[in-house]
Design a protein around this motif. Structure first.
Motif, PDB file in Angstrom:
ATOM      1  N   GLU A   1       2.253  -3.073   6.903  1.00  8.06           N
ATOM      2  CA  GLU A   1       3.383  -2.380   6.279  1.00  8.06           C
ATOM      3  C   GLU A   1       3.894  -3.106   5.036  1.00  8.06           C
ATOM      4  N   GLU A   2       3.893  -4.438   5.054  1.00 11.39           N
ATOM      5  CA  GLU A   2       4.400  -5.167   3.885  1.00 11.39           C
ATOM      6  C   GLU A   2       3.522  -4.943   2.665  1.00 11.39           C
ATOM      7  N   VAL A   3       2.201  -4.935   2.848  1.00 11.39           N
ATOM      8  CA  VAL A   3       1.301  -4.693   1.726  1.00 11.39           C
ATOM      9  C   VAL A   3       1.447  -3.246   1.243  1.00 11.39           C
ATOM     10  N   ALA A   4       1.583  -2.325   2.208  1.00 13.03           N
ATOM     11  CA  ALA A   4       1.793  -0.916   1.845  1.00 13.03           C
ATOM     12  C   ALA A   4       3.073  -0.747   1.040  1.00 13.03           C
ATOM     13  N   ASP A   5       4.140  -1.425   1.460  1.00 14.89           N
ATOM     14  CA  ASP A   5       5.413  -1.361   0.740  1.00 14.89           C
ATOM     15  C   ASP A   5       5.274  -1.946  -0.666  1.00 14.89           C
ATOM     16  N   ARG A   6       4.536  -3.038  -0.769  1.00 10.12           N
ATOM     17  CA  ARG A   6       4.328  -3.670  -2.082  1.00 10.12           C
ATOM     18  C   ARG A   6       3.584  -2.712  -3.012  1.00 10.12           C
ATOM     19  N   LEU A   7       2.573  -2.027  -2.490  1.00  8.84           N
ATOM     20  CA  LEU A   7       1.809  -1.096  -3.306  1.00  8.84           C
ATOM     21  C   LEU A   7       2.658   0.107  -3.714  1.00  8.84           C
ATOM     22  N   ASP A   8       3.474   0.624  -2.797  1.00 11.09           N
ATOM     23  CA  ASP A   8       4.360   1.744  -3.140  1.00 11.09           C
ATOM     24  C   ASP A   8       5.311   1.368  -4.276  1.00 11.09           C
ATOM     25  N   HIS A   9       5.905   0.180  -4.184  1.00 10.31           N
ATOM     26  CA  HIS A   9       6.841  -0.239  -5.228  1.00 10.31           C
ATOM     27  C   HIS A   9       6.121  -0.506  -6.551  1.00 10.31           C
ATOM     28  N   TRP A  10       4.916  -1.032  -6.479  1.00  9.67           N
ATOM     29  CA  TRP A  10       4.156  -1.285  -7.698  1.00  9.67           C
ATOM     30  C   TRP A  10       3.778   0.034  -8.373  1.00  9.67           C
ATOM     31  N   LEU A  11       3.438   1.042  -7.578  1.00 12.96           N
ATOM     32  CA  LEU A  11       3.173   2.375  -8.132  1.00 12.96           C
ATOM     33  C   LEU A  11       4.421   2.943  -8.788  1.00 12.96           C
ATOM     34  N   ASP A  12       5.576   2.788  -8.144  1.00 11.53           N
ATOM     35  CA  ASP A  12       6.824   3.278  -8.730  1.00 11.53           C
ATOM     36  C   ASP A  12       7.112   2.590 -10.063  1.00 11.53           C
ATOM     37  N   ALA A  13       6.897   1.277 -10.102  1.00 11.96           N
ATOM     38  CA  ALA A  13       7.169   0.537 -11.334  1.00 11.96           C
ATOM     39  C   ALA A  13       6.197   0.951 -12.442  1.00 11.96           C
ATOM     40  N   PHE A  14       4.931   1.098 -12.090  1.00 13.29           N
ATOM     41  CA  PHE A  14       3.950   1.522 -13.085  1.00 13.29           C
ATOM     42  C   PHE A  14       4.308   2.895 -13.648  1.00 13.29           C
ATOM     43  N   SER A  15       4.653   3.823 -12.774  1.00 17.45           N
ATOM     44  CA  SER A  15       5.019   5.165 -13.224  1.00 17.45           C
ATOM     45  C   SER A  15       6.245   5.120 -14.125  1.00 17.45           C
ATOM     46  N   GLN A  16       7.240   4.307 -13.739  1.00 15.89           N
ATOM     47  CA  GLN A  16       8.465   4.208 -14.542  1.00 15.89           C
ATOM     48  C   GLN A  16       8.165   3.649 -15.932  1.00 15.89           C
ATOM     49  N   HIS A  17       7.404   2.565 -16.004  1.00 18.59           N
ATOM     50  CA  HIS A  17       7.101   1.949 -17.294  1.00 18.59           C
ATOM     51  C   HIS A  17       6.228   2.863 -18.146  1.00 18.59           C
ATOM     52  N   TYR A  18       5.241   3.481 -17.522  1.00 21.64           N
ATOM     53  CA  TYR A  18       4.315   4.350 -18.255  1.00 21.64           C
ATOM     54  C   TYR A  18       5.060   5.516 -18.903  1.00 21.64           C
TER      55      TYR A  18
ATOM     56  N   ALA B   1      10.594  -8.625  -8.186  1.00 20.71           N
ATOM     57  CA  ALA B   1      10.749 -10.043  -8.490  1.00 20.71           C
ATOM     58  C   ALA B   1      10.955 -10.861  -7.223  1.00 20.71           C
ATOM     59  N   ASP B   2      11.771 -10.340  -6.306  1.00 20.87           N
ATOM     60  CA  ASP B   2      12.019 -11.051  -5.050  1.00 20.87           C
ATOM     61  C   ASP B   2      10.742 -11.151  -4.219  1.00 20.87           C
ATOM     62  N   ASP B   3       9.973 -10.073  -4.162  1.00 22.61           N
ATOM     63  CA  ASP B   3       8.732 -10.075  -3.396  1.00 22.61           C
ATOM     64  C   ASP B   3       7.722 -11.030  -4.021  1.00 22.61           C
ATOM     65  N   GLN B   4       7.648 -11.015  -5.336  1.00 24.28           N
ATOM     66  CA  GLN B   4       6.748 -11.913  -6.053  1.00 24.28           C
ATOM     67  C   GLN B   4       7.088 -13.368  -5.745  1.00 24.28           C
ATOM     68  N   ALA B   5       8.367 -13.707  -5.798  1.00 22.12           N
ATOM     69  CA  ALA B   5       8.801 -15.078  -5.526  1.00 22.12           C
ATOM     70  C   ALA B   5       8.507 -15.484  -4.086  1.00 22.12           C
ATOM     71  N   ALA B   6       8.741 -14.547  -3.151  1.00 19.07           N
ATOM     72  CA  ALA B   6       8.493 -14.834  -1.737  1.00 19.07           C
ATOM     73  C   ALA B   6       7.009 -15.105  -1.483  1.00 19.07           C
ATOM     74  N   MET B   7       6.140 -14.330  -2.131  1.00 21.16           N
ATOM     75  CA  MET B   7       4.698 -14.519  -1.950  1.00 21.16           C
ATOM     76  C   MET B   7       4.235 -15.840  -2.543  1.00 21.16           C
ATOM     77  N   VAL B   8       4.794 -16.217  -3.664  1.00 27.28           N
ATOM     78  CA  VAL B   8       4.445 -17.493  -4.284  1.00 27.28           C
ATOM     79  C   VAL B   8       4.869 -18.643  -3.363  1.00 27.28           C
ATOM     80  N   ARG B   9       6.083 -18.554  -2.795  1.00 27.01           N
ATOM     81  CA  ARG B   9       6.551 -19.601  -1.868  1.00 27.01           C
ATOM     82  C   ARG B   9       5.641 -19.678  -0.641  1.00 27.01           C
ATOM     83  N   LEU B  10       5.227 -18.525  -0.133  1.00 27.08           N
ATOM     84  CA  LEU B  10       4.355 -18.474   1.037  1.00 27.08           C
ATOM     85  C   LEU B  10       3.009 -19.140   0.730  1.00 27.08           C
TER      86      LEU B  10
END
Length: 245
Positions: free
Chosen positions: A196-213, A233-242
């Protein structure tokens, strides 16, 4: 290091006799995120993760299209593989991947077009195997043709999705609202696999890509402090810490 879709794009460009120019825009784009430089997404690039894999079998020019969402899957899913589909031959590396004993391939396709005995709505690989979701990355008419003319897929189960939500993708629309873009399909598959966490990350990345595009297309500013960008940004930071722990 370039991911699988980026490498496939480079290979396809190397075979082209003339430059590929996306419809509607000739503005220079960021080579990494494919959005025009003024709206670059790269500062929010997610960290790839997960145990499930994705195999993208892409129609001829899909990897060249800036709006293609298979690229976003490769951004997020660590084990993403990408191949160009051909009616007359199959890449040996693709067959080797499907035969790799660590993977349980699932062909993701609507069950209404498949013999019932091949259809499953669950992801339950055998012990010791990881799910590998095989996605036909193309327009719907192209995907149906690819499915029919790929007998090498016939030995694998077909994962049929029956999601309740309608497609949120806004860049290229199917005439049917129950048709999903490739990244949405991948996120649904990952959720079924328990990621679910990876799925959530992909959903948000799709939303961001669509918004920027779309913001770049219509010359609108981006708010880097809004809830979506803060989540990324929070997810990115959490993954880097992990990764550092």
């Amino acid at each position: 290091m370039p991911h699988a879709v980026s490498r496939l794009r480079d290979e396809r460009l190397a075979r082209s006799s003339k430059p590929f120019i996306a419809r509607g825009s000739k503005a220079p784009r960021c080579a990494r995120c494919r959005v025009v430089h003024s709206h670059c997404l790269c500062p929010w690039l997610p960290v790839a993760d997960g145990e499930a894999g994705v195999c993208l079998v892409m129609h001829d020019i899909e990897a060249l299209k800036p709006s293609n969402t298979g690229w976003l899957i490769a951004d997020v899913v660590k084990d993403t593989h990408a191949f160009t589909w051909s009616r007359t031959e199959v890449a040996p590396a693709l067959i080797a991947l499907l035969d790799d004993p660590q993977w349980q391939p699932y062909i993701v396709f609507p069950g209404e077009f498949v013999a019932p005995e091949r259809v499953t709505e669950q992801v339950a690989p055998a012990p010791g195997k990881r799910p590998l979701f095989v996605l036909l990355d193309a327009t719907w008419p192209e995907a149906r043709k690819m499915f029919r003319k790929s007998p090498w897929l016939d030995r694998f189960p077909v994962l049929s999705l029956a999601p309740e939500q309608l497609s949120r993708y806004r860049l290229r629309r199917s005439k049917r609202e129950d048709h999903f873009c490739t990244a949405e399909v991948a996120a649904l598959c990952l959720g079924l696999a328990g990621e679910e966490e990876v799925a959530d990350r992909l959903d948000h990345w799709l939303d961001a890509f669509s918004q920027h595009y779309l913001a770049a297309k219509y010359q609108r500013p981006i708010d880097p402090q809004d809830a979506l960008h803060q989540h990324l940004a929070d997810d990115q930071a959490a993954m880097v810490r992990l990764g550092q722990s």
